[in-house]
Design a protein around this motif. Structure first.
Motif, PDB file in Angstrom:
ATOM      1  N   LYS A  79       0.831  -1.058   0.116  1.00 38.37           N
ATOM      2  CA  LYS A  79      -0.078  -0.272   0.130  1.00 38.37           C
ATOM      3  C   LYS A  79       0.814   1.236  -0.031  1.00 38.37           C
ATOM      4  O   LYS A  79       1.828   1.310   0.691  1.00 38.37           O
ATOM      5  N   ASP A 104       0.978   5.518  -0.542  1.00 32.42           N
ATOM      6  CA  ASP A 104       0.443   6.912  -0.894  1.00 32.42           C
ATOM      7  C   ASP A 104       1.536   7.996  -0.564  1.00 32.42           C
ATOM      8  O   ASP A 104       1.914   8.324   0.677  1.00 32.42           O
ATOM      9  N   GLN A 118      -0.280   6.662  -5.506  1.00 31.45           N
ATOM     10  CA  GLN A 118      -1.189   6.202  -4.588  1.00 31.45           C
ATOM     11  C   GLN A 118      -1.930   5.062  -5.078  1.00 31.45           C
ATOM     12  O   GLN A 118      -2.339   4.932  -6.220  1.00 31.45           O
ATOM     13  N   GLY A 119      -2.242   3.917  -4.066  1.00 35.53           N
ATOM     14  CA  GLY A 119      -2.679   2.885  -4.720  1.00 35.53           C
ATOM     15  C   GLY A 119      -2.362   1.659  -3.765  1.00 35.53           C
ATOM     16  O   GLY A 119      -1.668   1.801  -2.744  1.00 35.53           O
ATOM     17  N   GLN A 120      -2.835   0.573  -4.131  1.00 34.99           N
ATOM     18  CA  GLN A 120      -2.503  -0.660  -3.486  1.00 34.99           C
ATOM     19  C   GLN A 120      -2.517  -1.714  -4.375  1.00 34.99           C
ATOM     20  O   GLN A 120      -3.281  -1.766  -5.371  1.00 34.99           O
ATOM     21  N   VAL A 121      -1.493  -2.628  -3.972  1.00 34.66           N
ATOM     22  CA  VAL A 121      -1.582  -3.641  -5.366  1.00 34.66           C
ATOM     23  C   VAL A 121      -1.184  -5.144  -4.378  1.00 34.66           C
ATOM     24  O   VAL A 121      -0.395  -5.002  -3.504  1.00 34.66           O
ATOM     25  N   ILE A 147       1.100  -1.936 -13.341  1.00 37.95           N
ATOM     26  CA  ILE A 147       0.760  -0.453 -12.634  1.00 37.95           C
ATOM     27  C   ILE A 147       1.066   0.102 -13.887  1.00 37.95           C
ATOM     28  O   ILE A 147       2.160   0.488 -14.408  1.00 37.95           O
ATOM     29  N   GLU A 187       2.136  10.057 -11.998  1.00 39.77           N
ATOM     30  CA  GLU A 187       1.011   9.440 -10.990  1.00 39.77           C
ATOM     31  C   GLU A 187       0.600   7.862 -11.569  1.00 39.77           C
ATOM     32  O   GLU A 187       0.870   7.717 -12.629  1.00 39.77           O
ATOM     33  N   ILE A 188      -0.242   7.404 -10.697  1.00 41.69           N
ATOM     34  CA  ILE A 188      -0.158   5.984 -11.178  1.00 41.69           C
ATOM     35  C   ILE A 188      -1.705   6.125 -11.615  1.00 41.69           C
ATOM     36  O   ILE A 188      -2.786   6.570 -10.969  1.00 41.69           O
ATOM     37  N   SER A 228      -3.768   3.683 -13.310  1.00 39.17           N
ATOM     38  CA  SER A 228      -4.324   2.694 -13.263  1.00 39.17           C
ATOM     39  C   SER A 228      -3.668   1.350 -12.741  1.00 39.17           C
ATOM     40  O   SER A 228      -2.568   1.404 -13.123  1.00 39.17           O
ATOM     41  N   ILE A 229      -4.305   0.366 -12.058  1.00 36.88           N
ATOM     42  CA  ILE A 229      -3.731  -0.651 -11.535  1.00 36.88           C
ATOM     43  C   ILE A 229      -4.649  -1.973 -12.095  1.00 36.88           C
ATOM     44  O   ILE A 229      -5.917  -1.795 -11.784  1.00 36.88           O
TER      45      ILE A 229
END
Lengths: 354, 228
Positions: A3, A5, A19-22, A199, A205-206, A208-209
């Motif tokens: 995770k 950010d 930002q995101g989580q995978v 990713i 920026e991110i 999309s995942i």
């Protein structure tokens, strides 16, 4: 689960925001244009860049937040940089031995890796005597020998020769079943061959995942506008025709021929079909030089800013894209749901080459 | 031929140079590392202070050291109360002076090696699990080993050749502060040219050999190591 950010600004302008989580399983590809922030992302994950603020968590452990910063050496990660970065004062073996000093439980021994990555004869050579590809194979072995919980790879194949690539890609895929890998690449072939998760980075920026094919198909993403309008498809190899140097294969049970320089060991191959190389016909073409014909169903028609349209075509289980002019679309009276013939002008590959 | 006093001067000189080099090789690496990496505002000031003996007449340095070694001043007084000896005109006084005097000769080669050392290698070391101290011993030190030898050799040679500072604070006590360069000066003063020739040529040959070794072998080796 990873995770994050994380933010970095310079002179009050935001530079990066990740930002995101995978859920890390297998290879997670990081894809995007140059300057999109791929390397910065990997460096902040590794703890090599402490100029970001925000939070970072890996498997429930905080690596970074307002009060904490776990140093690189405490994160139990392995890292392969874009360039091999082998220590010049040591020979190949010395470099590998150094990596085992702090290793807790490496999956492989030096001898095993030397065999798997084909550098046994090089092990006592000086770094200065090795080629770029040889160095990178040793650098990859070095990262694995530290017994990492997570392996970060920054375009490890970008400077490699064909031999090293053919050797490494299947190995990395296999390795990723034991160690999760985050893998930066510019090559669509590598993304589709290696990864289940991707990713997508765009302008710091991110974006999309998700799974690679769905991201490449999503026309709202930055991928669409960047000439990525061609898709990877799986071709099942049937047999190799030595006389004409072509591979007889199947795309969703439909026969295709793929021109290649030499036969492949791999059973399935991934091949990119460029949307501009796809020709549509409502009837079978006769007396043409076009070799590959697929029966497809039109799934989606997307208007492009130029006077052309992008058609998503279903071959059965897979999808390909075709870019044609609006004029052709109207004259052929193509519509969603219609079955047509898709002729593919060029279907040649050099295996896993990008 | 060389006299008893000459031999004792030679031995004393090498003892002083050896000890000075040893001390310098202990204090210089952290200092050089700091100078190479720090972005602290006062860094240029510290750097200038270290480099000062390069440009300052040795007699100036010797003069200030002589003053501070005086029992009336803090350093000299402290030493007197601690050991019952004066610092001026003693071997320890000479040692302190030599360390200051030869400091830039040891710090600068190390500093330049550290500056040239690619930060990439330190990052790799961190990803291999090494903390900064381990990184220094396992990666940095072996990589810049030739520069350590160069730094030590220059510090040693420079200490052997010192004259002005010694003259100011050491005096000329045989076996305690009478060094090679002072003994040579004495011979010339008393017109003993044969001994002067011997000592001079010995010093010349020694220095030349050391410098050829440094420039011919070690510098190239360091270049090769850092720029692989």
């Amino acid at each position: 689960m990873l995770k994050f950010d994380l933010k970095k600004s310079a002179q009050h302008k935001p530079l990066f925001h990740f930002q995101g989580q995978v859920e890390l399983q297998g290879v997670c590809a990081v894809f995007g244009d140059s300057g999109a922030g791929k390397t910065s992302f990997l460096r902040v994950l590794a703890g090599l860049d402490n100029s970001f603020c925000g939070a970072l968590e890996w498997r429930g452990k905080t690596w970074q937040d307002n009060a904490t910063f776990i140093k690189t050496e405490k994160r139990h990660i392995g890292m392969v940089f874009q360039e091999p970065r082998l220590f010049p004062h040591l020979d190949a073996l010395g470099n590998l031995k150094l990596a085992t000093k702090k290793a807790k439980n490496s999956l492989y021994t030096i001898t095993e890796l030397a065999e798997l990555l084909d550098f046994e004869p090089l092990i006592n050579k000086k770094i200065q005597q090795l080629s770029g590809g040889q160095k990178q194979r040793i650098a990859i072995a070095r990262a694995i020998l530290t017994g990492p919980d997570l392996l970060l790879m920054d375009e490890p194949m970008s400077s490699l020769d064909q031999h090293s690539r053919q050797l490494l890609l299947p190995f990395i895929k296999k390795l990723s079943k034991k160690i999760p890998i985050i893998y930066i690449t510019h090559s669509m072939q590598e993304v589709f061959y290696l990864s289940q998760t991707m990713i997508l980075m765009n302008q710091g920026e991110i974006e999309s995942i998700g799974c690679p094919q769905s991201l490449f198909l999503n026309l709202d993403l930055s991928l669409a506008k960047h000439n990525h309008s061609g898709l990877m498809v799986n071709v099942q190899a049937v047999h190799w025709d030595d006389e004409f140097s072509v591979l007889h294969g199947l795309i969703d049970q439909q026969a295709v021929f793929v021109a290649m320089e030499k036969p492949l060991i791999l059973k399935d191959i991934q091949i990119k079909i460029e949307s501009k190389d796809v020709i549509l016909a409502t009837q079978k073409l006769e007396f043409s030089s076009l070799q590959n014909c697929l029966r497809v169903r039109i799934e989606q028609i997307e208007q492009l800013p130029t006077s052309s349209v992008l058609l998503t075509l279903n071959t059965g289980n897979q999808k390909i894209l075709a870019k044609i002019t609006i004029k052709s679309l109207n004259e052929l009276r193509l519509a969603v749901g219609q079955n047509v013939f898709a002729y593919i002008k060029a279907m040649s590959i050099s295996a896993l080459d990008s | 031929m060389l006299t008893e006093l000459d031999y004792s001067a030679i031995i004393l000189t090498f003892k002083l140079a050896g000890l000075t080099t040893l001390i310098l090789l202990i204090i210089s690496p952290p200092l050089a590392w700091w100078l190479a990496r720090s972005r602290f505002v006062l860094r240029p000031f510290i750097e200038a202070l270290v480099a000062l003996p390069l440009v300052l007449p040795p007699t100036v340095l010797g003069f200030y050291l002589l003053i501070s070694f005086s029992p009336d001043n803090f350093i000299g007084g402290f030493w007197l109360s601690l050991t019952g000896d004066t610092l001026a005109f003693s071997f320890v006084g000479l040692l302190i002076a030599s360390v200051i005097y030869s400091l830039p000769f040891v710090v600068q080669p190390l500093q330049s090696a550290f500056v040239n050392l690619d930060k990439d290698y330190l990052e790799v070391a961190a990803t291999l699990g090494f903390n900064p101290i381990e990184t220094f011993y396992k990666v940095v030190f072996p990589m810049v080993l030739p520069s350590f030898i160069i730094a030590g050799a220059l510090g040693f040679a420079h200490t052997v050749g010192e004259f002005g500072v010694v003259l100011m604070i050491g005096g000329n006590i045989p076996g305690e502060t009478q060094l090679l360069s002072i003994a040579l000066f004495d011979h010339v003063e008393t017109l003993q040219y044969q001994q002067a020739h011997l000592l001079s040529f010995g010093l010349l040959a020694f220095s030349m050999t050391l410098l050829v070794l440094i420039y011919g072998v070690l510098k190239k080796r360091q270049q090769r190591m850092i720029h692989a």
